[in-house]
Design an enzyme around this catalytic site. Structure first.
Site, PDB file in Angstrom:
ATOM      1  N   ASP A 194      -0.272  -7.130   5.633  1.00 28.93           N
ATOM      2  CA  ASP A 194      -1.386  -6.521   4.902  1.00 28.93           C
ATOM      3  C   ASP A 194      -1.471  -5.061   5.329  1.00 28.93           C
ATOM      4  O   ASP A 194      -1.793  -4.755   6.480  1.00 28.93           O
ATOM      5  CB  ASP A 194      -2.684  -7.251   5.253  1.00 28.93           C
TER       6      ASP A 194
ATOM      7  N   LYS B 263       6.364   3.488  -1.605  1.00 24.66           N
ATOM      8  CA  LYS B 263       6.848   3.769  -2.957  1.00 24.66           C
ATOM      9  C   LYS B 263       5.926   3.099  -3.966  1.00 24.66           C
ATOM     10  O   LYS B 263       5.788   1.874  -3.987  1.00 24.66           O
ATOM     11  CB  LYS B 263       8.282   3.273  -3.159  1.00 24.66           C
TER      12      LYS B 263
ATOM     13  N   ASP C 137       5.356  -7.030   2.345  1.00 21.81           N
ATOM     14  CA  ASP C 137       4.485  -7.231   1.186  1.00 21.81           C
ATOM     15  C   ASP C 137       3.693  -8.501   1.413  1.00 21.81           C
ATOM     16  O   ASP C 137       3.750  -9.092   2.500  1.00 21.81           O
ATOM     17  CB  ASP C 137       5.304  -7.292  -0.116  1.00 21.81           C
TER      18      ASP C 137
ATOM     19  N   GLY D 178       4.822  -2.416   1.456  1.00 19.57           N
ATOM     20  CA  GLY D 178       4.494  -2.804   0.081  1.00 19.57           C
ATOM     21  C   GLY D 178       5.717  -2.724  -0.793  1.00 19.57           C
ATOM     22  O   GLY D 178       5.636  -2.335  -1.960  1.00 19.57           O
ATOM     23  N   GLY D 179       6.854  -3.114  -0.240  1.00 20.05           N
ATOM     24  CA  GLY D 179       8.154  -2.916  -0.896  1.00 20.05           C
ATOM     25  C   GLY D 179       8.498  -3.901  -1.983  1.00 20.05           C
ATOM     26  O   GLY D 179       9.636  -3.902  -2.471  1.00 20.05           O
TER      27      GLY D 179
ATOM     28  N   HIS E 141      -0.814   4.861  -5.555  1.00 20.51           N
ATOM     29  CA  HIS E 141      -1.370   4.958  -6.903  1.00 20.51           C
ATOM     30  C   HIS E 141      -1.999   3.650  -7.381  1.00 20.51           C
ATOM     31  O   HIS E 141      -2.570   3.600  -8.465  1.00 20.51           O
ATOM     32  CB  HIS E 141      -0.293   5.434  -7.888  1.00 20.51           C
TER      33      HIS E 141
END
Length: 461
Positions: free
Chosen positions: A324, A340, A293, A270-271, A344
């Protein structure tokens, strides 16, 4: 209360003298409030002693204000915060910081500012005067305004003519902080207004953002729709802006990268557009860094990388691939997985899924680095089994430096508003990792003011 006032006053006085002494001895300059912001003006804060001392002064001053102000006034400053946000949004959209920068130190009348923006000068003056009351802009003479140190960080650095001619590229080739301000005062301002409704109807699964915009799509999918091309592009630049707020050596201190063997694979899951991965690949050419990503984000990242780090792509030191992260990771030989600012973005159930998928793909030697904002408790009793991962502020300050260190808490509310998610306390994160087969072995908490870069290293169990 008298003792508290004296204690806070002494903290301010003693630490102010200490700060001035350090700066004088080392040749640092503490900028005046009306000076324009430059990177060099922050040099004093790069010194650890200066930064810590300044944080104590600010925390004590804000706590003293809360102590001595009428509680109604202090409360109004809190629940009336959206008025400031609305005024900043107007200033940004009207390009006021750029207009005032071009006007120079003598400032410019609100009518002339408004004429360049196509709005009413009298109404604009009211918003600028409101912000001037908080030192964001200054009123030199009636209705004549100029920039301050605070408003100058809201300046994109572009010429006004260029912005008007090319509004969609306003944030290109900028540090990204103005993109952050636009996002916060726009989509987030509107979304947080529906936080209560989302909380009272949590079973629906709708986020405050989805309620505010009457939008069935989750936020990231919404960004990728054609009508949100500007928002999507700005979002990538905004993430670069958050990166610029972090110490330049933050990633180097996050992990002993030189200890990894030649051609070790580091996967930034997910960079995004590759901001973090580019930093690693540049500094540690012996590593193979992969950015994963969505397809749209990967395409954006590759385009940007061709401009800022083409050597990484041609050498194979850096690569991009669509993936995914709710499915097992295709890279099974990773020495390090990085998450990173990923967990959240998701409610706990989905954050658990991300961690489980990585655990399935991990080798026994794989390390997981979770980087984000560790939320400090506002009490000094951390509870059994929860370590104190950063230096507490001195009494009688709140241990987390209080309002002097509140950006992390803003981020927590942001995640709730956009995704029904959250930033984590160390207790929350440890629990999440343990359930999914990971064990925390190291926690590194950043010192205030918070910079959203708290690496937590975990290993498979």
């Amino acid at each position: 209360m008298a003792d508290s006032v004296l204690q806070l006053s002494k903290l301010i006085s003693d630490n102010s003298s200490h700060l001035v002494s350090i700066c004088s001895g080392r040749g640092f300059t503490i900028p005046h409030l009306n000076d324009q912001y430059t990177e060099d003006s922050e040099n004093f804060r790069k010194n650890t002693q200066c930064a810590e001392t300044a944080s104590i002064i600010v925390a004590a001053a804000l706590q003293l204000v809360a102590t001595l102000s009428p509680p109604q006034q202090s409360s109004f400053a809190i629940f009336g915060g959206h008025y400031k946000s609305a005024s900043v949004r107007i200033a940004l959209d009207c390009n006021v910081p750029e207009i005032l920068r071009e006007a120079g130190d003598k400032g410019l009348h609100a009518d002339e500012i408004a004429a360049k923006s196509g709005v009413d000068g009298k109404l604009l003056a009211r918003h600028l005067r409101f912000l001037s009351n908080y030192h964001t802009f200054r009123e030199i003479s009636p209705n004549v305004f100029a920039n301050t140190r605070l408003s100058s960080v809201l300046d994109s650095g572009k010429s006004v003519d260029d912005i008007i001619a090319n509004p969609h590229t306003k944030h290109d080739d900028t540090p990204g902080f103005v993109a952050i301000a636009e996002q916060v005062t726009g989509d987030l301002h509107k979304s947080t207004g529906y936080a209560l409704e989302a909380m009272k109807d949590a079973s629906s699964g709708l986020s405050p953002f989805q309620r505010a915009y009457n939008e069935p799509l989750p936020y990231y999918k919404w960004l990728e729709t054609p009508e949100n091309a500007y928002r999507f592009h700005r979002f990538g630049i905004m993430m670069r802006g958050f990166g610029a707020m972090q110490p330049p050596d933050a990633i180097e201190k996050a992990y002993p990268w030189n200890s990894l063997p030649q051609n070790s694979v580091v996967v930034d899951v997910g960079g995004g557009i590759g901001t973090l991965a580019i930093s690693i690949a540049r500094a540690y050419s012996h590593l193979k860094v992969v950015v994963q990503d969505t397809e749209a984000v990967v395409e954006e990242g590759e385009t940007i990388c061709k401009d800022v780090f083409p050597a990484g792509l041609t050498s194979g030191n850096l690569s991009f691939e669509a993936h995914d992260f709710f499915s097992p990771n295709p890279i099974k030989n990773a020495s390090v997985y990085i998450l990173k600012n990923i967990l959240h973005n998701w409610p706990d159930a989905l954050a658990l899924d991300i961690l489980r998928q990585l655990r399935v793909s991990a080798t026994p030697e794989t390390k997981l680095i979770v980087i984000g904002t560790i939320i400090g408790y506002t009490c000094r009793d951390y509870g059994k089994g929860i370590e104190n991962v950063y230096k507490d502020a001195p009494e009688p300050l709140l241990p987390n430096y209080g309002a002097a260190n509140d950006i992390g808490y803003v981020m927590d509310v942001t995640m709730s508003a956009l995704f029904n998610a959250k930033e984590f306390t160390i207790g929350d994160l440890k629990a999440l990792l343990e359930v999914t087969g990971w064990k925390v072995v190291r926690v590194q908490r950043s010192a205030p003011p918070h910079n959203f870069f708290d690496p937590v290293i975990a290993v498979p169990v």
